[in-house]
Design an enzyme around this catalytic site. Structure first.
Site, PDB file in Angstrom:
ATOM      1  N   LYS A  27       0.863  -1.074   0.044  1.00  0.00           N
ATOM      2  CA  LYS A  27       0.148   0.127   0.040  1.00  0.00           C
ATOM      3  C   LYS A  27       0.852   1.039  -0.119  1.00  0.00           C
ATOM      4  O   LYS A  27       0.724   2.183  -0.704  1.00  0.00           O
ATOM      5  CB  LYS A  27      -1.005  -0.014   1.288  1.00  0.00           C
ATOM      6  CG  LYS A  27      -1.728  -1.163   1.347  1.00  0.00           C
ATOM      7  CD  LYS A  27      -2.565  -1.259   2.613  1.00  0.00           C
ATOM      8  CE  LYS A  27      -1.906  -1.057   3.995  1.00  0.00           C
ATOM      9  NZ  LYS A  27      -1.273  -2.314   4.200  1.00  0.00           N
ATOM     10  N   ARG A 104      -9.579   0.933   9.145  1.00  0.00           N
ATOM     11  CA  ARG A 104      -8.729  -0.239   9.213  1.00  0.00           C
ATOM     12  C   ARG A 104      -9.852  -1.127  10.351  1.00  0.00           C
ATOM     13  O   ARG A 104      -9.576  -2.028  10.850  1.00  0.00           O
ATOM     14  CB  ARG A 104      -7.736  -0.252  10.250  1.00  0.00           C
ATOM     15  CG  ARG A 104      -6.306  -0.532   9.579  1.00  0.00           C
ATOM     16  CD  ARG A 104      -5.307  -0.162  10.586  1.00  0.00           C
ATOM     17  NE  ARG A 104      -4.082  -0.896  10.261  1.00  0.00           N
ATOM     18  CZ  ARG A 104      -2.798  -0.488   9.495  1.00  0.00           C
ATOM     19  NH1 ARG A 104      -3.252   0.683   9.213  1.00  0.00           N
ATOM     20  NH2 ARG A 104      -1.746  -0.981   9.405  1.00  0.00           N
ATOM     21  N   ARG A 143      12.240  -5.280   4.913  1.00  0.00           N
ATOM     22  CA  ARG A 143      11.807  -3.779   4.612  1.00  0.00           C
ATOM     23  C   ARG A 143      12.878  -2.877   5.280  1.00  0.00           C
ATOM     24  O   ARG A 143      13.098  -2.906   6.657  1.00  0.00           O
ATOM     25  CB  ARG A 143      10.465  -3.628   5.151  1.00  0.00           C
ATOM     26  CG  ARG A 143      10.181  -2.064   4.964  1.00  0.00           C
ATOM     27  CD  ARG A 143       8.851  -1.613   4.918  1.00  0.00           C
ATOM     28  NE  ARG A 143       7.983  -2.076   6.110  1.00  0.00           N
ATOM     29  CZ  ARG A 143       6.857  -1.969   6.398  1.00  0.00           C
ATOM     30  NH1 ARG A 143       5.973  -1.320   5.252  1.00  0.00           N
ATOM     31  NH2 ARG A 143       6.126  -2.134   7.614  1.00  0.00           N
ATOM     32  N   ARG A 176      11.945  -0.943  11.151  1.00  0.00           N
ATOM     33  CA  ARG A 176      10.701  -0.507  11.755  1.00  0.00           C
ATOM     34  C   ARG A 176      10.786  -1.302  13.064  1.00  0.00           C
ATOM     35  O   ARG A 176      11.008  -2.579  12.914  1.00  0.00           O
ATOM     36  CB  ARG A 176       9.557  -0.472  11.261  1.00  0.00           C
ATOM     37  CG  ARG A 176       9.024   0.985  10.766  1.00  0.00           C
ATOM     38  CD  ARG A 176       7.725   0.792   9.750  1.00  0.00           C
ATOM     39  NE  ARG A 176       6.914   0.116  10.145  1.00  0.00           N
ATOM     40  CZ  ARG A 176       5.457   0.330   9.612  1.00  0.00           C
ATOM     41  NH1 ARG A 176       5.376   0.681   8.090  1.00  0.00           N
ATOM     42  NH2 ARG A 176       4.581  -0.598   9.966  1.00  0.00           N
ATOM     43  N   ARG A 187       0.509  -8.502  13.616  1.00  0.00           N
ATOM     44  CA  ARG A 187      -0.016  -7.520  12.755  1.00  0.00           C
ATOM     45  C   ARG A 187      -0.887  -8.210  12.033  1.00  0.00           C
ATOM     46  O   ARG A 187      -2.133  -7.717  11.479  1.00  0.00           O
ATOM     47  CB  ARG A 187       0.979  -6.632  12.022  1.00  0.00           C
ATOM     48  CG  ARG A 187       1.666  -5.774  13.192  1.00  0.00           C
ATOM     49  CD  ARG A 187       2.748  -5.094  12.628  1.00  0.00           C
ATOM     50  NE  ARG A 187       2.587  -4.506  11.299  1.00  0.00           N
ATOM     51  CZ  ARG A 187       3.773  -4.083  10.566  1.00  0.00           C
ATOM     52  NH1 ARG A 187       4.910  -4.615  10.812  1.00  0.00           N
ATOM     53  NH2 ARG A 187       3.416  -3.486   9.491  1.00  0.00           N
TER      54      ARG A 187
HETATM   55  P1  AP5 Z   1       4.994  -1.516   1.986  1.00  0.00           P
HETATM   56  O1  AP5 Z   1       4.496  -0.610   0.583  1.00  0.00           O
HETATM   57  O2  AP5 Z   1       5.818  -0.678   2.721  1.00  0.00           O
HETATM   58  O3  AP5 Z   1       3.849  -2.238   2.660  1.00  0.00           O
HETATM   59  P2  AP5 Z   1       2.436  -1.681   3.111  1.00  0.00           P
HETATM   60  O4  AP5 Z   1       1.301  -2.537   2.610  1.00  0.00           O
HETATM   61  O5  AP5 Z   1       2.405  -0.256   3.286  1.00  0.00           O
HETATM   62  O6  AP5 Z   1       2.466  -2.383   4.674  1.00  0.00           O
HETATM   63  P3  AP5 Z   1       2.873  -1.306   5.957  1.00  0.00           P
HETATM   64  O7  AP5 Z   1       3.612  -2.454   6.982  1.00  0.00           O
HETATM   65  O8  AP5 Z   1       3.505  -0.176   5.807  1.00  0.00           O
HETATM   66  O9  AP5 Z   1       1.391  -1.340   6.460  1.00  0.00           O
HETATM   67  P4  AP5 Z   1       0.682  -1.563   7.753  1.00  0.00           P
HETATM   68  O10 AP5 Z   1      -0.688  -1.338   7.427  1.00  0.00           O
HETATM   69  O11 AP5 Z   1       0.940  -2.600   8.734  1.00  0.00           O
HETATM   70  O12 AP5 Z   1       1.489  -0.374   8.761  1.00  0.00           O
HETATM   71  P5  AP5 Z   1       1.206   1.255   9.051  1.00  0.00           P
HETATM   72  O13 AP5 Z   1       2.391   2.063   8.995  1.00  0.00           O
HETATM   73  O14 AP5 Z   1      -0.026   1.291   8.262  1.00  0.00           O
HETATM   74  O15 AP5 Z   1       5.723  -2.810   1.440  1.00  0.00           O
HETATM   75  C1  AP5 Z   1       6.462  -3.625   2.295  1.00  0.00           C
HETATM   76  C2  AP5 Z   1       7.683  -3.948   1.787  1.00  0.00           C
HETATM   77  O16 AP5 Z   1       7.742  -4.744   0.555  1.00  0.00           O
HETATM   78  C3  AP5 Z   1       8.780  -2.938   1.279  1.00  0.00           C
HETATM   79  O17 AP5 Z   1      10.194  -3.364   1.844  1.00  0.00           O
HETATM   80  C4  AP5 Z   1       8.677  -2.929  -0.154  1.00  0.00           C
HETATM   81  O18 AP5 Z   1       9.694  -2.576  -0.812  1.00  0.00           O
HETATM   82  C5  AP5 Z   1       8.283  -4.165  -0.530  1.00  0.00           C
HETATM   83  N1  AP5 Z   1       7.375  -4.328  -1.653  1.00  0.00           N
HETATM   84  C6  AP5 Z   1       6.207  -3.801  -1.773  1.00  0.00           C
HETATM   85  N2  AP5 Z   1       5.715  -3.933  -3.002  1.00  0.00           N
HETATM   86  C7  AP5 Z   1       6.193  -5.044  -3.506  1.00  0.00           C
HETATM   87  C8  AP5 Z   1       6.084  -5.753  -4.625  1.00  0.00           C
HETATM   88  N3  AP5 Z   1       5.050  -5.739  -5.482  1.00  0.00           N
HETATM   89  N4  AP5 Z   1       7.269  -6.775  -4.876  1.00  0.00           N
HETATM   90  C9  AP5 Z   1       8.032  -6.829  -4.080  1.00  0.00           C
HETATM   91  N5  AP5 Z   1       8.437  -6.273  -2.918  1.00  0.00           N
HETATM   92  C10 AP5 Z   1       7.637  -5.193  -2.529  1.00  0.00           C
HETATM   93  O19 AP5 Z   1       0.808   0.779  10.467  1.00  0.00           O
HETATM   94  C11 AP5 Z   1       1.565   0.528  11.621  1.00  0.00           C
HETATM   95  C12 AP5 Z   1       0.968   0.413  12.853  1.00  0.00           C
HETATM   96  O20 AP5 Z   1       0.207   1.495  12.980  1.00  0.00           O
HETATM   97  C13 AP5 Z   1      -0.419  -0.464  12.658  1.00  0.00           C
HETATM   98  O21 AP5 Z   1       0.105  -1.777  13.289  1.00  0.00           O
HETATM   99  C14 AP5 Z   1      -1.364   0.042  13.919  1.00  0.00           C
HETATM  100  O22 AP5 Z   1      -0.820  -0.183  15.401  1.00  0.00           O
HETATM  101  C15 AP5 Z   1      -1.277   1.602  13.811  1.00  0.00           C
HETATM  102  N6  AP5 Z   1      -1.979   2.110  13.053  1.00  0.00           N
HETATM  103  C16 AP5 Z   1      -2.115   2.636  11.679  1.00  0.00           C
HETATM  104  N7  AP5 Z   1      -3.117   2.994  11.116  1.00  0.00           N
HETATM  105  C17 AP5 Z   1      -4.017   2.683  12.139  1.00  0.00           C
HETATM  106  C18 AP5 Z   1      -5.508   2.865  12.065  1.00  0.00           C
HETATM  107  N8  AP5 Z   1      -6.019   3.341  10.949  1.00  0.00           N
HETATM  108  N9  AP5 Z   1      -6.084   2.452  13.261  1.00  0.00           N
HETATM  109  C19 AP5 Z   1      -5.364   1.928  14.148  1.00  0.00           C
HETATM  110  N10 AP5 Z   1      -4.248   1.657  14.171  1.00  0.00           N
HETATM  111  C20 AP5 Z   1      -3.510   2.264  13.181  1.00  0.00           C
END
Ligand code: AP5
Length: 237
Positions: A27, A104, A143, A176, A187
């Site tokens: 994402k 979420r 990552r 991270r 997660r």
């Molecule tokens: P990346 O694009 O970084 O993945 P992502 O889907 O964005 O995953 P995240 O881990 O950032 O999502 P998340 O939802 O857990 O974390 P968030 O920060 O929102 O890609 C991942 C890796 O794969 C990278 O290394 C990339 O280079 C590689 N990659 C990508 N596409 C690829 C492909 N096609 N092929 C090969 N490699 C690829 O949230 C963190 C925390 O914050 C949560 O756990 C929660 O505690 C809190 N939080 C955030 N939002 C909320 C909410 N709305 N409500 C409650 N708590 C929340």
């Protein structure tokens, strides 16, 4: 490749899209691509929360324990944070934005609908990214992240030119705290329990499109442009 072509392309239509999908589905990677290519604003609740943790704000202190444990920050905290953010997005960026990691829970989705209805800015699409569990774990545990910009790399799938350094701004990259294998598994369990129900929630709206997140980054980008009906050309409009 994590690079977007140098030209920004103009879209004549507003794009207000939710990026839905499990951690590691891509994402953030794709949201950054859209932001660079079209100027749409990426609104990432994860990046906002991490910025608050880094600044030691009250919100950051409250959020940190939930994030470190692989759980979700309570809905009232997130919705309060997003009220302010969406208000400024509506005023300052035209009306196009990418919601990356929000909503979420079904409660957050209901609050989002109410906010956007008040603002007269309904969603135009919801993209659901997916990939199998082993791929998600491999992506997250490999990552590397620029804590300042939120840009991500991968040790194997998308390495920076110089290990540990962001290609764009030379910032040191970090892993991270929540990208350890144990927290990643928590997660993913949280996603299954709390966020997956949103697939049914949005399926009824006619806005939901599925994106196969398993292809190479450029292939997924092509699928995103196609789903949003955006000009994918490399020349500026
Ligand atoms: P990346 O694009 O970084 O993945 P992502 O889907 O964005 O995953 P995240 O881990 O950032 O999502 P998340 O939802 O857990 O974390 P968030 O920060 O929102 O890609 C991942 C890796 O794969 C990278 O290394 C990339 O280079 C590689 N990659 C990508 N596409 C690829 C492909 N096609 N092929 C090969 N490699 C690829 O949230 C963190 C925390 O914050 C949560 O756990 C929660 O505690 C809190 N939080 C955030 N939002 C909320 C909410 N709305 N409500 C409650 N708590 C929340």
């Amino acid at each position: 490749m994590n690079r977007a072509p140098g030209h920004m392309v103009t879209s004549s239509r507003a794009v207000r899209v939710v990026f839905l999908g499990p951690p590691g589905a891509g994402k953030g990677t794709q949201a950054k691509m859209l932001q660079e290519r079209y100027g749409f604003r990426q609104i990432s609740t994860g990046d906002m929360l991490r910025a608050n943790v880094a600044r030691g704000t009250a919100l950051g202190l409250e959020a940190k324990a939930f994030m470190d444990a692989g759980g979700l920050v309570p809905d009232d905290v997130i919705v309060g944070m997003m009220e302010g953010e969406l208000g400024s997005a509506a005023g300052s960026t035209g009306s196009s934005f990418i919601l990356d990691g929000f909503p979420r829970t079904v409660g957050q989705a209901v609050s989002l609908d109410e906010m956007l209805q008040r603002m007269g800015l309904p969603l135009t699409a919801v993209l659901l990214f997916d990939a199998d569990r082993d791929t998600l774990v491999a992506r997250l545990t490999g990552r590397w992240t620029n804590p300042r910009s939120g840009r991500t790399y991968h040790a194997v799938f998308n390495p920076p030119k110089t290990a540990g350094i962001d290609d764009d701004d030379g910032e040191p990259l970090v892993q991270r705290h929540d990208d350890t294998r144990d927290v990643v598994l928590d997660r993913l369990a949280t996603y299954d329990e709390k966020t997956k129900p949103l697939i049914d929630y949005y399926a009824g709206t006619g806005l939901l499109e599925r994106i196969d997140g398993l292809g190479a980054i450029d292939e997924v980008t092509g699928a995103v442009f196609g789903a949003l009906d955006l000009p994918a050309g490399t020349e500026p409009a």
